[in-house]
Design an enzyme around this catalytic site. Structure first.
Site, mmCIF file in Angstrom:
data_model
loop_
_atom_site.group_PDB
_atom_site.id
_atom_site.type_symbol
_atom_site.label_atom_id
_atom_site.label_comp_id
_atom_site.label_asym_id
_atom_site.label_seq_id
_atom_site.Cartn_x
_atom_site.Cartn_y
_atom_site.Cartn_z
ATOM 1 N N GLY A 44 -42.076 -37.737 -22.807
ATOM 2 C CA GLY A 44 -41.565 -37.756 -23.818
ATOM 3 C C GLY A 44 -42.682 -36.552 -25.106
ATOM 4 O O GLY A 44 -44.152 -37.702 -24.612
ATOM 5 N N LYS A 87 -41.811 -55.539 -35.606
ATOM 6 C CA LYS A 87 -42.540 -55.232 -36.663
ATOM 7 C C LYS A 87 -41.953 -53.671 -37.850
ATOM 8 O O LYS A 87 -42.329 -53.866 -38.351
ATOM 9 C CB LYS A 87 -43.880 -54.878 -35.788
ATOM 10 C CG LYS A 87 -43.684 -53.977 -34.873
ATOM 11 C CD LYS A 87 -43.826 -52.582 -35.110
ATOM 12 C CE LYS A 87 -44.549 -51.928 -34.199
ATOM 13 N NZ LYS A 87 -44.431 -50.621 -34.924
#
Length: 344
Positions: A8, A191
Site C-alpha cells: 500500500g 474514532k
C-alpha cells in the site's frame, strides 16, 4: 537489517516505510499501479501522497510476488475495502514464517468484520493469533517529517507484538505493545466516525465547546460499543482510543475531519468524496457501526446522527438539535458499571 514488504503506497504506507527504512531495514513498498512504483524509484518521492524525499532503503514494486520475496514481515496498509483482495493474493506468496502486520482502520459493512477477521477469512492457513495490528494517533504527514509519534501494536501472541515493536520503535516513533486486538481495531475504526462529526461541527461554525463535547461523548459511545463486543475498556483510554480520537478530531491533516467539514458547509457526500480524492474510511465505518449498534442494542446517538446526515440526507443542524434535545440523563450512566466490572 530486516527485509520488510509494505503493501500500500498511499500516505500512511509511505510514512511507515520511512520509519522502517530509518531503522535500517530494507523496505519493499508495493503499489498496484506500475507507474506509481516507477515514479517512486526514479524520483525517490511519492508526490501524490507525501511530498518528502524517501530514504535510500525504500524500493518500490508493482509485482506483489517480487515485493514479498524473502521478507520476514509484511505490513498491509491498503484501504479496508481492498483488504480481502490483497490478502487473497498474499496467501499464495507469503514466505514461510513471515509476520503479517496491518495498519488499516475500518470495519466492513454488511459482514461487520474487522480487518484482522477479514485477513483470517481470506488466509485461513495463517495463525490468527499471530496477526499484529498497529494503531494510534499518527498523521502520516508528521511521521514522514520525523515528528515524535507514539502508537501501539497488538497481537494475541505477545511474541509477535514484541517483534513488530522491535521493527518500528525508534527515537521518533515510540511503540507500545498490547494483546487487545479487538480494542485496538475498534478504537482505530470508530474514532473516524467521531472525526466526521467534529468536522461537521466545525463546518457549521460551532466552536471548541461543541467539539470538546462531541469528542467526550463520542469516546463514551466507542467504549460502550467496544465493551459490548468484548474489548478491554482501558484500551479506549489509551493511544488507539482517546489518543487517536483527539488527533483525528482536531487536525486538518485528518481526511475524516476534512470530509465532515465540507459536509457541515453544505456539500453533498458524493461531491465531498470526489473532491477528497482519497479514501475516507469513516464513511464506510459509519454504516458498519450503525448496524453493530442495532444488533448489540447499544445506544450511539452521535453515530446515528452522522448516519442520518450521510445516508438519509438529514440536515446537519437538525441532527445537532436532535442530539442537544435528547432526554436528560446522568453523565456516567453505563460507563461507571463498566469500570466496576473491570476492577471487581
Amino acid at each position: 537489517m530486516k527485509k520488510i514488504a509494505v503493501l500500500g503506497a498511499g500516505s500512511w504506507g509511505t510514512a511507515l516505510s520511512i520509519v522502517l527504512a530509518d531503522n535500517g531495514h530494507s523496505v519493499r513498498l508495493w503499489s498496484h499501479r506500475a507507474e506509481q512504483a516507477e515514479a517512486i524509484n526514479n524520483t525517490k518521492r511519492n508526490e501524490r501522497y507525501l511530498d518528502v524525499e524517501l530514504p535510500e532503503g525504500i524500493q518500490a514494486f508493482s509485482d506483489l510476488n517480487e515485493a514479498v520475496k524473502g521478507t520476514e514481515a509484511v505490513l498491509i496498509v491498503v484501504p479496508a475495502k481492498a483488504i480481502r483482495e490483497v490478502t487473497r493474493s498474499l496467501q499464495h506468496v507469503l514466505p514461510d514464517g513471515a509476520t503479517i502486520i496491518h495498519a488499516t482502520k475500518g470495519i466492513e459493512p454488511v459482514t461487520l468484520k474487522r480487518v484482522s477477521e477479514m485477513i483470517v477469512e481470506e488466509f485461513p492457513e495463517y495463525p490468527s493469533d499471530d496477526i499484529v495490528v498497529l494503531s494510534g494517533p499518527s498523521h502520516a504527514e508528521e511521521v514522514a517529517l520525523r515528528h515524535p509519534t507514539t502508537v501501539t501494536v497488538a497481537a494475541k501472541n505477545p511474541e509477535k507484538s514484541k517483534h513488530a515493536q522491535n521493527l518500528f520503535n525508534s527515537d521518533t516513533f515510540r511503540v507500545y505493545t498490547s494483546q487487545d486486538v479487538l480494542g485496538l481495531e475498534l478504537g482505530g475504526a470508530l474514532k473516524n466516525i467521531i472525526a466526521l462529526g467534529a468536522g461537521i461541527s466545525d463546518g457549521l461554525g460551532y466552536g471548541d465547546n461543541a467539539k470538546s463535547a462531541l469528542i467526550t461523548r463520542g469516546l463514551a459511545e466507542i467504549t460502550r460499543l467496544g465493551t459490548s463486543l468484548g474489548a478491554n475498556p482501558i484500551s479506549f483510554l489509551g493511544l488507539s482510543g482517546v489518543g487517536d480520537l483527539i488527533v483525528t478530531c482536531t487536525s486538518v491533516h485528518s481526511r475524516n475531519w476534512r470530509a465532515g467539514n465540507l459536509l457541515g458547509k453544505g456539500h453533498q457526500l458524493d461531491d465531498v468524496l470526489s473532491e477528497m480524492g482519497m479514501v475516507v474510511e469513516g464513511v464506510r465505518t459509519v454504516k458498519a457501526a450503525y448496524q453493530i449498534a442495532e444488533e448489540q442494542a447499544v445506544e450511539m446517538p452521535i453515530t446515528s446522527g452522522i448516519y442520518q446526515i450521510l445516508f438519509e440526507n438529514k440536515n446537519p443542524k437538525d441532527a445537532v438539535t436532535q442530539l442537544m434535545t435528547r432526554d436528560k440523563r446522568e453523565e456516567m450512566a453505563g460507563l461507571d458499571q463498566m469500570l466496576k466490572d473491570l476492577y471487581s
